[in-house]
Design an enzyme around this catalytic site. Sequence first.
Site, short mmCIF file in Angstrom:
data_model
loop_
_atom_site.label_atom_id
_atom_site.label_comp_id
_atom_site.label_asym_id
_atom_site.label_seq_id
_atom_site.Cartn_x
_atom_site.Cartn_y
_atom_site.Cartn_z
N ASP A 225 13.00 -0.99 -40.88
CA ASP A 225 14.15 -1.08 -39.97
C ASP A 225 14.67 -2.50 -40.02
OD1 ASP A 225 15.97 -1.20 -37.92
OD2 ASP A 225 14.63 -0.37 -36.39
N SER B 147 31.36 -6.03 -50.57
CA SER B 147 32.48 -5.12 -50.41
C SER B 147 33.74 -5.79 -50.94
CB SER B 147 32.68 -4.75 -48.95
OG SER B 147 33.92 -4.10 -48.74
N TYR C 14 33.97 -4.39 -39.47
CA TYR C 14 33.19 -4.20 -40.70
C TYR C 14 33.58 -5.24 -41.74
CZ TYR C 14 31.52 -1.98 -45.01
OH TYR C 14 30.92 -1.72 -46.22
N LYS D 294 31.03 -7.98 -43.47
CA LYS D 294 30.77 -8.03 -44.91
C LYS D 294 31.18 -9.37 -45.49
CE LYS D 294 29.18 -5.19 -46.98
NZ LYS D 294 27.75 -4.78 -47.17
#
Length: 299
Positions: free
Chosen positions: A67, A146, A160, A164
């Site tokens: 995790d 990304s 997001y 990134k």
Amino acid sequence: MTTTGDIVVITGASSGFGALTARALADAGHTVYAGMRLTTGRNAPQVQAAADYAHEHRVDLRAVELDVNSQESVDAAIARIEAEHGRIDVLIHNAGHMATGPAEAFTPDQLAELYDVNVLSTQRVNRAALPGMRRRGQGLVLWVSSSSVKGGTPPYLAPYFAAKAAMDSLAVSYAGELARWGVETTIVVPGSFTSGTNHFAHSGHPDDAAVEAAYETRYAGLMDQVAGKLAALAPEGATASLVSDEIARVIALPAGKRPFRVHVDPADDGSQEVSETADRIRREFLTRIDLADLLTVRS
């Protein structure tokens, strides 16, 4: 079943790029630990799927409880792998989560949670795995970034995109700081893959429904438009396996010969063009300040 390849750890490997990469690397002869959380709960079917794949294809693919939001879980997973093999050759930072909606409608706590999954998670894993790589004087850290970091960025994906971008920036700094230890860095930059991953399907949404509704009066249907257009931009056959195949190709290259950054962006949002300029400037600046040796790993 015997393997002669690397010992590989992948975070966020229950689905999407992570699961595909785990299988591709296992097929290539590596021992692959597919990190995921809730291995005895929600992700138990993914654990079984990995075991079934390993048995059917006679490869060494193992799910491991990891995790990335828990330092205790990360430390335990890395310690187990190092105890079993004495080393980790390749660390792949793939865990991530997406959220869609107007930026203003997300609470600061929501942004912090997204930053935790996409950025702070890599620091937890690095602090556990890098000491062993540095002691051995070799290894590869591969970051799944990304194209949104430097390419075209449609609205409603701000949390997001920001996370990134932070992860990519951290990867760039780590590259120079690990070079003298003999540890390589590669940043793999996928474009928008609207199928084959759960990014869009499982994306988070803002907590402030009132602000979200207000934006809907001016931006109604925007995410549907973005998703549809992104899907249309991708040429036929542009599946998420292109990313896992590229990661497998990079890892198969000789140590010291892996690229600093590679793009897998069928829709071509401009990220590669901007990144090439930014990476060139980085190379030139490090050379100007007499740190050109940080551009290649020390043997």
